[in-house]
Design a protein around this motif. Structure first.
Motif, PDB file in Angstrom:
ATOM      1  N   MET A   1      50.390 -34.652  84.449  1.00  0.00           N
ATOM      2  CA  MET A   1      51.414 -33.608  84.439  1.00  0.00           C
ATOM      3  C   MET A   1      51.050 -32.557  83.395  1.00  0.00           C
ATOM      4  O   MET A   1      50.710 -32.886  82.262  1.00  0.00           O
ATOM      5  N   HIS A   2      51.107 -31.328  83.759  1.00  0.00           N
ATOM      6  CA  HIS A   2      50.861 -30.240  82.825  1.00  0.00           C
ATOM      7  C   HIS A   2      51.998 -29.243  82.886  1.00  0.00           C
ATOM      8  O   HIS A   2      52.147 -28.513  83.864  1.00  0.00           O
ATOM      9  N   ILE A   3      52.815 -29.234  81.841  1.00  0.00           N
ATOM     10  CA  ILE A   3      53.930 -28.289  81.758  1.00  0.00           C
ATOM     11  C   ILE A   3      53.428 -27.027  81.078  1.00  0.00           C
ATOM     12  O   ILE A   3      52.822 -27.089  80.003  1.00  0.00           O
ATOM     13  N   ARG A  59      47.997 -29.606  87.490  1.00  0.00           N
ATOM     14  CA  ARG A  59      47.024 -28.842  86.699  1.00  0.00           C
ATOM     15  C   ARG A  59      45.946 -28.194  87.597  1.00  0.00           C
ATOM     16  O   ARG A  59      45.615 -27.020  87.401  1.00  0.00           O
ATOM     17  N   GLY A  81      27.203 -24.220  84.939  1.00  0.00           N
ATOM     18  CA  GLY A  81      26.138 -24.886  84.192  1.00  0.00           C
ATOM     19  C   GLY A  81      26.672 -25.617  82.989  1.00  0.00           C
ATOM     20  O   GLY A  81      27.874 -25.644  82.745  1.00  0.00           O
ATOM     21  N   ALA A  83      26.391 -25.865  78.920  1.00  0.00           N
ATOM     22  CA  ALA A  83      25.874 -25.250  77.695  1.00  0.00           C
ATOM     23  C   ALA A  83      25.209 -26.337  76.867  1.00  0.00           C
ATOM     24  O   ALA A  83      25.762 -27.423  76.698  1.00  0.00           O
ATOM     25  N   TYR A 236      45.397 -42.396  81.281  1.00  0.00           N
ATOM     26  CA  TYR A 236      44.631 -41.572  80.348  1.00  0.00           C
ATOM     27  C   TYR A 236      44.983 -42.025  78.945  1.00  0.00           C
ATOM     28  O   TYR A 236      46.151 -42.298  78.657  1.00  0.00           O
ATOM     29  N   LEU A 259      38.079 -21.381  70.745  1.00  0.00           N
ATOM     30  CA  LEU A 259      39.527 -21.381  71.025  1.00  0.00           C
ATOM     31  C   LEU A 259      39.933 -22.588  71.859  1.00  0.00           C
ATOM     32  O   LEU A 259      39.099 -23.330  72.379  1.00  0.00           O
ATOM     33  N   GLY A 260      41.238 -22.753  71.965  1.00  0.00           N
ATOM     34  CA  GLY A 260      41.779 -23.864  72.764  1.00  0.00           C
ATOM     35  C   GLY A 260      41.554 -25.200  72.070  1.00  0.00           C
ATOM     36  O   GLY A 260      41.519 -25.294  70.838  1.00  0.00           O
ATOM     37  N   PRO A 268      49.677 -34.816  73.790  1.00  0.00           N
ATOM     38  CA  PRO A 268      50.068 -34.098  75.018  1.00  0.00           C
ATOM     39  C   PRO A 268      51.547 -34.193  75.375  1.00  0.00           C
ATOM     40  O   PRO A 268      52.028 -33.380  76.168  1.00  0.00           O
ATOM     41  N   GLN A 272      51.840 -28.698  74.423  1.00  0.00           N
ATOM     42  CA  GLN A 272      51.501 -27.455  73.723  1.00  0.00           C
ATOM     43  C   GLN A 272      50.099 -26.919  74.034  1.00  0.00           C
ATOM     44  O   GLN A 272      49.792 -25.773  73.707  1.00  0.00           O
ATOM     45  N   MET A 274      47.932 -25.970  76.593  1.00  0.00           N
ATOM     46  CA  MET A 274      47.540 -24.772  77.352  1.00  0.00           C
ATOM     47  C   MET A 274      48.150 -23.526  76.715  1.00  0.00           C
ATOM     48  O   MET A 274      47.522 -22.471  76.670  1.00  0.00           O
ATOM     49  N   SER A 275      49.381 -23.667  76.231  1.00  0.00           N
ATOM     50  CA  SER A 275      50.033 -22.499  75.629  1.00  0.00           C
ATOM     51  C   SER A 275      49.361 -22.134  74.312  1.00  0.00           C
ATOM     52  O   SER A 275      49.218 -20.952  73.988  1.00  0.00           O
TER      53      SER A 275
HETATM   54  C1  LIG Z   1      47.215 -36.401  79.812  1.00  0.00           C
HETATM   55  C2  LIG Z   1      47.345 -34.990  79.302  1.00  0.00           C
HETATM   56  C3  LIG Z   1      48.521 -34.291  79.514  1.00  0.00           C
HETATM   57  C4  LIG Z   1      48.647 -32.992  79.034  1.00  0.00           C
HETATM   58  N1  LIG Z   1      49.793 -32.312  79.260  1.00  0.00           N
HETATM   59  C5  LIG Z   1      49.879 -31.017  78.888  1.00  0.00           C
HETATM   60  C6  LIG Z   1      51.040 -30.258  79.204  1.00  0.00           C
HETATM   61  O1  LIG Z   1      52.019 -30.756  79.779  1.00  0.00           O
HETATM   62  N2  LIG Z   1      51.062 -28.953  78.842  1.00  0.00           N
HETATM   63  C7  LIG Z   1      50.009 -28.368  78.174  1.00  0.00           C
HETATM   64  O2  LIG Z   1      50.074 -27.175  77.882  1.00  0.00           O
HETATM   65  N3  LIG Z   1      48.908 -29.074  77.856  1.00  0.00           N
HETATM   66  C8  LIG Z   1      48.811 -30.374  78.186  1.00  0.00           C
HETATM   67  N4  LIG Z   1      47.682 -31.075  77.875  1.00  0.00           N
HETATM   68  C9  LIG Z   1      46.656 -30.432  77.036  1.00  0.00           C
HETATM   69  C10 LIG Z   1      45.761 -29.502  77.852  1.00  0.00           C
HETATM   70  O3  LIG Z   1      45.126 -30.211  78.872  1.00  0.00           O
HETATM   71  C11 LIG Z   1      44.707 -28.902  76.947  1.00  0.00           C
HETATM   72  O4  LIG Z   1      45.270 -28.486  75.741  1.00  0.00           O
HETATM   73  C12 LIG Z   1      44.026 -27.717  77.613  1.00  0.00           C
HETATM   74  O5  LIG Z   1      43.424 -28.095  78.807  1.00  0.00           O
HETATM   75  C13 LIG Z   1      42.986 -27.120  76.679  1.00  0.00           C
HETATM   76  O6  LIG Z   1      42.274 -26.141  77.371  1.00  0.00           O
HETATM   77  P1  LIG Z   1      40.775 -25.812  76.965  1.00  0.00           P
HETATM   78  O7  LIG Z   1      40.336 -24.775  77.939  1.00  0.00           O
HETATM   79  O8  LIG Z   1      40.694 -25.510  75.521  1.00  0.00           O
HETATM   80  O9  LIG Z   1      39.961 -27.163  77.163  1.00  0.00           O
HETATM   81  P2  LIG Z   1      39.717 -27.990  78.486  1.00  0.00           P
HETATM   82  O10 LIG Z   1      40.813 -27.811  79.461  1.00  0.00           O
HETATM   83  O11 LIG Z   1      39.385 -29.380  78.027  1.00  0.00           O
HETATM   84  O12 LIG Z   1      38.434 -27.321  79.118  1.00  0.00           O
HETATM   85  C14 LIG Z   1      37.168 -27.446  78.538  1.00  0.00           C
HETATM   86  C15 LIG Z   1      36.163 -27.231  79.644  1.00  0.00           C
HETATM   87  O13 LIG Z   1      34.867 -27.073  79.082  1.00  0.00           O
HETATM   88  C16 LIG Z   1      33.967 -27.811  79.873  1.00  0.00           C
HETATM   89  N5  LIG Z   1      32.806 -28.142  79.032  1.00  0.00           N
HETATM   90  C17 LIG Z   1      32.753 -29.010  77.985  1.00  0.00           C
HETATM   91  N6  LIG Z   1      31.530 -29.017  77.462  1.00  0.00           N
HETATM   92  C18 LIG Z   1      30.793 -28.146  78.190  1.00  0.00           C
HETATM   93  C19 LIG Z   1      29.435 -27.714  78.130  1.00  0.00           C
HETATM   94  N7  LIG Z   1      28.582 -28.189  77.211  1.00  0.00           N
HETATM   95  N8  LIG Z   1      29.015 -26.789  79.022  1.00  0.00           N
HETATM   96  C20 LIG Z   1      29.857 -26.292  79.963  1.00  0.00           C
HETATM   97  N9  LIG Z   1      31.163 -26.656  80.060  1.00  0.00           N
HETATM   98  C21 LIG Z   1      31.615 -27.571  79.180  1.00  0.00           C
HETATM   99  C22 LIG Z   1      34.760 -29.030  80.323  1.00  0.00           C
HETATM  100  O14 LIG Z   1      34.158 -29.606  81.455  1.00  0.00           O
HETATM  101  C23 LIG Z   1      36.099 -28.393  80.619  1.00  0.00           C
HETATM  102  O15 LIG Z   1      36.138 -27.893  81.929  1.00  0.00           O
HETATM  103  C24 LIG Z   1      47.555 -32.374  78.327  1.00  0.00           C
HETATM  104  C25 LIG Z   1      46.368 -33.085  78.131  1.00  0.00           C
HETATM  105  C26 LIG Z   1      46.258 -34.378  78.615  1.00  0.00           C
HETATM  106  C27 LIG Z   1      44.977 -35.107  78.392  1.00  0.00           C
END
Ligand SMILES: Cc1cc2nc3c(=O)[nH]c(=O)nc-3n(C[C@H](O)[C@H](O)[C@H](O)COP(=O)(O)OP(=O)(O)OC[C@H]3O[C@@H](n4cnc5c(N)ncnc54)[C@H](O)[C@@H]3O)c2cc1C
Length: 391
Positions: A1-3, A59, A81, A83, A236, A259-260, A268, A272, A274-275
């Protein structure tokens, strides 16, 4: 679930005009905390707060819509690809080494003015920096050992009752349990149950259904009794919250930001992540609009990101540090913050204004310190004796 909290949704609507409407017209579901979304504490429903809307989808649905909107931008090119490292030139990052396409073992270099590490919580940026003689950012970890179990169910679209329910139970053991269900695209429910440490849910249908039946709000037992599970239960494990202190580095190359989750990844259950990533992107937007020299370290950017991270961390860290199995040493401040937060949760059962202010913080529209203002504390104190014993 992703809110998707309000703070993240606002940023997406800013960058992709009509984003929320586009999500809804494609099947995402809008619920309002005044009517079709409900929060429960120990089985007691919190007082409704109209005007607080939540958009629910899975999601992958959200991600593919962001991807499609991004693809409409004429100046964006996608390269698939992995990195593998960075190229450094005269004190700055000048490119990314990567492999991809049909030649997964090969290595190409993509030249860049600015590299953005968005590799998530397992980012290897620190190792890459250290390997090139730079300081890696200090990594702080807060052990939480949270388990999620998730399943999808059919949903009868004719049932126009609740569309999102979040039910938090705070038993005397000190191990909170959260159950969340939300209507998502394709006339389905996504249902999640969580537990910490020895109470983590396992990948077992009966364990999942039993946890739903035990939830004191009653919504979960009813839904899983009426609806059909689609596929199995997915689990998870989230071992720890993490943050990396980029702003404290005395030496950092130009041409590089992060970032992120690669900067901070939170528990989770607070939704917080995604926001936060959206707010970091807003910091990057502001930084770039200022016309900085990209060959210099992006200090202003990291300082602003630090403020976003600190606020989000503050929301969850005190409660997480006080989990019975946590290896953290809670400070007096953590203990005080937990007492206030528990009192705010109690008061928000019956006091609409306190609940509204709590939702502002939970949606990252307001800083957590706003809950410490005298007016709020006074209201909270008046509701001190609100009964929250489990129903
Ligand atoms: C079970 C669970 C529930 C959650 N619920 C929520 C929620 O309800 N609301 C919310 O806002 N957030 C939630 N989150 C948190 C949210 O998923 C993350 O905070 C968010 O996805 C972060 O985004 P990001 O783009 O920084 O990282 P990610 O979404 O982790 O994306 C990183 C990306 O980089 C890619 N990558 C990594 N290394 C490499 C490389 N060397 N080369 C190329 N690509 C690479 C990965 O494959 C991935 O696609 C939850 C997380 C989990 C695990």
């Amino acid at each position: 679930m992703h809110i998707l909290l309000d703070a993240g949704r606002t940023q997406l609507d800013r960058w992709f005009p009509g984003f929320s409407d586009g999500m809804l017209s494609r099947g995402a579901v809008l619920a309002d905390v005044g009517s079709t979304a409900a929060f429960y504490l120990n089985g007691h429903r919190k007082v409704p707060v109209p005007g607080n809307e939540v958009i629910s989808s899975t999601r992958p649905f959200l991600e593919s819509y962001v991807h499609s909107r991004l693809a409409e931008c004429g100046n964006v090119v996608f390269r698939k690809g992995r990195a593998r490292g960075l190229r450094f030139d005269s004190g700055r990052v000048s490119g990314v080494l990567f492999s991809g396409g049909d030649d997964a073992d090969g290595s190409e270099t993509l030249s860049s003015d600015l590299v953005v590490d968005a590799m998530g919580r397992s980012s290897r940026l620190g190792e890459w920096l250290a390997g090139a003689g730079w300081q890696p950012p200090a990594l702080e970890r807060l052990h939480v050992d949270l388990g999620y179990a998730t399943a999808l169910f059919t949903r009868d679209p004719a049932d126009s009752g609740m569309l999102a329910v979040h039910s938090l139970s705070l038993p005397d053991s000190g191990m909170p349990r959260l159950a969340s269900m939300a209507a998502v695209e394709g006339n389905r429910w996504i249902v999640v149950v969580t537990g910490y440490a020895r109470e983590r849910p396992v990948r077992d249908t009966e364990d999942f259904l039993e946890r739903c039946r035990q939830d004191p709000s009653g919504h979960f037992g009813k839904a899983v009794g009426l609806e059909r599970m689609l596929g199995g239960v997915a689990t998870y494990r989230h071992p720890d919250n993490r943050r990396r202190a980029f702003s404290r580095l005395s030496r950092f190359p130009g041409g590089l930001v992060a970032l992120g989750d690669s900067v901070a990844s939170f528990n989770p259950i607070y939704g917080q992540g995604m926001s936060s990533a959206g707010l970091h992107a807003a910091c990057l937007d502001e930084y770039l609009r200022g016309g900085p020299s990209l060959s210099e370290p992006a200090r202003d950017y990291f300082e602003n990101v630090d403020k976003v991270v600190a606020a989000a961390w503050q929301t969850s860290a005190a409660s997480d540090a006080l989990l019975p199995h946590s290896s953290a040493t809670p400070t007096r401040q953590d203990r005080a913050a937990k007492v206030v937060m528990d009192a705010v949760l109690r008061a928000s059962l019956v006091d609409r204004e306190v609940h509204r202010r709590f939702l502002d913080v939970a949606n990252m529209r307001a800083h957590p310190n706003t809950l410490l203002r005298p007016g709020t504390l006074l209201r909270v104190a008046r509701r001190w004796r609100t009964d929250v014993s489990p129903v």
